[in-house]
Design a protein around this motif. Structure first.
Motif, PDB file in Angstrom:
ATOM      1  N   HIS A   1     -60.211 -50.820  -7.151  1.00 56.44           N
ATOM      2  CA  HIS A   1     -60.187 -49.453  -7.677  1.00 56.44           C
ATOM      3  C   HIS A   1     -59.053 -48.660  -7.029  1.00 56.44           C
ATOM      4  CE1 HIS A   1     -61.367 -45.182  -7.838  1.00 56.44           C
ATOM      5  NE2 HIS A   1     -61.773 -45.499  -9.053  1.00 56.44           N
ATOM      6  N   ASN A   2     -58.946 -48.739  -5.722  1.00 50.86           N
ATOM      7  CA  ASN A   2     -57.871 -48.026  -5.018  1.00 50.86           C
ATOM      8  C   ASN A   2     -56.499 -48.545  -5.437  1.00 50.86           C
ATOM      9  OD1 ASN A   2     -59.707 -46.418  -3.689  1.00 50.86           O
ATOM     10  ND2 ASN A   2     -59.789 -47.736  -1.897  1.00 50.86           N
ATOM     11  N   TRP A   3     -56.383 -49.861  -5.637  1.00 50.53           N
ATOM     12  CA  TRP A   3     -55.121 -50.429  -6.091  1.00 50.53           C
ATOM     13  C   TRP A   3     -54.762 -49.878  -7.466  1.00 50.53           C
ATOM     14  CZ3 TRP A   3     -54.796 -53.516 -10.512  1.00 50.53           C
ATOM     15  CH2 TRP A   3     -53.509 -53.959 -10.812  1.00 50.53           C
ATOM     16  N   PHE A   4     -55.725 -49.879  -8.390  1.00 51.27           N
ATOM     17  CA  PHE A   4     -55.465 -49.420  -9.753  1.00 51.27           C
ATOM     18  C   PHE A   4     -55.088 -47.943  -9.781  1.00 51.27           C
ATOM     19  CE2 PHE A   4     -56.997 -47.896 -13.947  1.00 51.27           C
ATOM     20  CZ  PHE A   4     -56.044 -48.549 -14.717  1.00 51.27           C
ATOM     21  N   VAL A   5     -55.763 -47.130  -8.990  1.00 55.14           N
ATOM     22  CA  VAL A   5     -55.463 -45.696  -8.939  1.00 55.14           C
ATOM     23  C   VAL A   5     -54.050 -45.453  -8.404  1.00 55.14           C
ATOM     24  CG1 VAL A   5     -56.129 -43.534  -7.800  1.00 55.14           C
ATOM     25  CG2 VAL A   5     -57.869 -44.981  -8.832  1.00 55.14           C
ATOM     26  N   GLY A   6     -53.523 -46.370  -7.606  1.00 50.35           N
ATOM     27  CA  GLY A   6     -52.177 -46.220  -7.065  1.00 50.35           C
ATOM     28  C   GLY A   6     -51.068 -46.740  -7.968  1.00 50.35           C
ATOM     29  N   THR A   7     -51.413 -47.388  -9.088  1.00 50.71           N
ATOM     30  CA  THR A   7     -50.378 -47.970  -9.955  1.00 50.71           C
ATOM     31  C   THR A   7     -49.720 -46.914 -10.833  1.00 50.71           C
ATOM     32  OG1 THR A   7     -51.951 -48.467 -11.735  1.00 50.71           O
ATOM     33  CG2 THR A   7     -51.569 -50.200 -10.081  1.00 50.71           C
ATOM     34  N   LYS A   8     -48.523 -47.242 -11.313  1.00 48.95           N
ATOM     35  CA  LYS A   8     -47.797 -46.354 -12.221  1.00 48.95           C
ATOM     36  C   LYS A   8     -48.513 -46.248 -13.574  1.00 48.95           C
ATOM     37  CE  LYS A   8     -43.208 -47.008 -10.297  1.00 48.95           C
ATOM     38  NZ  LYS A   8     -41.832 -47.468 -10.525  1.00 48.95           N
ATOM     39  N   ILE A   9     -49.206 -47.305 -13.954  1.00 48.20           N
ATOM     40  CA  ILE A   9     -49.941 -47.287 -15.225  1.00 48.20           C
ATOM     41  C   ILE A   9     -51.022 -46.214 -15.179  1.00 48.20           C
ATOM     42  CG2 ILE A   9     -51.508 -48.632 -16.693  1.00 48.20           C
ATOM     43  CD1 ILE A   9     -49.854 -51.095 -15.790  1.00 48.20           C
ATOM     44  N   TYR A  10     -51.765 -46.163 -14.080  1.00 50.73           N
ATOM     45  CA  TYR A  10     -52.796 -45.130 -13.919  1.00 50.73           C
ATOM     46  C   TYR A  10     -52.154 -43.748 -13.934  1.00 50.73           C
ATOM     47  CZ  TYR A  10     -56.179 -42.067 -11.717  1.00 50.73           C
ATOM     48  OH  TYR A  10     -56.998 -41.008 -11.438  1.00 50.73           O
ATOM     49  N   GLN A  11     -51.082 -43.585 -13.178  1.00 48.52           N
ATOM     50  CA  GLN A  11     -50.419 -42.284 -13.080  1.00 48.52           C
ATOM     51  C   GLN A  11     -49.936 -41.807 -14.449  1.00 48.52           C
ATOM     52  OE1 GLN A  11     -50.326 -40.615 -10.127  1.00 48.52           O
ATOM     53  NE2 GLN A  11     -51.407 -42.330  -9.197  1.00 48.52           N
ATOM     54  N   ALA A  12     -49.404 -42.724 -15.254  1.00 47.18           N
ATOM     55  CA  ALA A  12     -48.834 -42.340 -16.546  1.00 47.18           C
ATOM     56  C   ALA A  12     -49.887 -42.116 -17.629  1.00 47.18           C
ATOM     57  CB  ALA A  12     -47.850 -43.417 -17.010  1.00 47.18           C
ATOM     58  N   HIS A  13     -50.974 -42.886 -17.601  1.00 48.72           N
ATOM     59  CA  HIS A  13     -51.900 -42.859 -18.726  1.00 48.72           C
ATOM     60  C   HIS A  13     -53.263 -42.232 -18.447  1.00 48.72           C
ATOM     61  CE1 HIS A  13     -49.292 -45.292 -21.279  1.00 48.72           C
ATOM     62  NE2 HIS A  13     -49.021 -46.002 -20.207  1.00 48.72           N
ATOM     63  N   LEU A  14     -53.711 -42.232 -17.204  1.00 51.25           N
ATOM     64  CA  LEU A  14     -55.086 -41.821 -16.938  1.00 51.25           C
ATOM     65  C   LEU A  14     -55.272 -40.686 -15.947  1.00 51.25           C
ATOM     66  CD1 LEU A  14     -57.045 -45.166 -16.656  1.00 51.25           C
ATOM     67  CD2 LEU A  14     -56.923 -43.615 -18.560  1.00 51.25           C
ATOM     68  N   LYS A  15     -54.293 -40.414 -15.138  1.00 53.34           N
ATOM     69  CA  LYS A  15     -54.478 -39.456 -14.056  1.00 53.34           C
ATOM     70  C   LYS A  15     -54.999 -38.115 -14.566  1.00 53.34           C
ATOM     71  CE  LYS A  15     -52.275 -37.364 -10.125  1.00 53.34           C
ATOM     72  NZ  LYS A  15     -51.064 -37.096  -9.399  1.00 53.34           N
TER      73      LYS A  15
END
Length: 121
Positions: free
Chosen positions: A46-60
């Motif tokens: 979960h922490n890894w996914f929250v730190g990805t660019k994909i999360y930042q661009a699509h879900l943050k």
């Protein structure tokens, strides 16, 4: 159960990645499911996914503010409405068609009144 959640997280992550490239496949719902299943299965993933660019661009924005861009909302609504209308067309019973209409109405209420719209930059 932990490994089941992690496995589902990776399946939905893969579908989300495919959705980034394929125009008719929505990305956001699959990545939201990834976030949910990684949170249930592994704090580290979960922490890894929250730190990805994909999360930042699509879900943050959705995760933090319960908001989507107009483009993301319309893409999700078009895809899900198309799927429901196909089901509506092939459903022979009135009860089934009524349930599909109710789901459509609830879905649109949810998207227009519960999820905020972000201004695209």
């Amino acid at each position: 159960m932990k490994y089941f959640y992690i496995g589902l997280g990776f399946v939905f992550f893969a579908l989300g990645l495919i959705g980034i490239v394929v125009p008719f496949l929505p990305t956001t719902p699959f990545l939201l499911l990834t976030l949910f299943f990684f949170a249930k299965g592994s704090k580290r993933l979960h922490n890894w996914f929250v730190g990805t660019k994909i999360y930042q661009a699509h879900l943050k924005d959705f995760h933090e503010q319960r908001a989507l861009t107009k483009k993301a909302k319309m893409t999700i609504l078009m895809f899900s409405t198309t799927m429901l209308m196909i089901g509506f067309y092939f459903t022979p019973s009135i009860v089934g068609k009524s349930i599909i209409v109710a789901v459509l109405l609830i879905k649109y209420w949810f998207f227009f009144f519960w999820i905020k719209t972000l201004e695209e930059e």
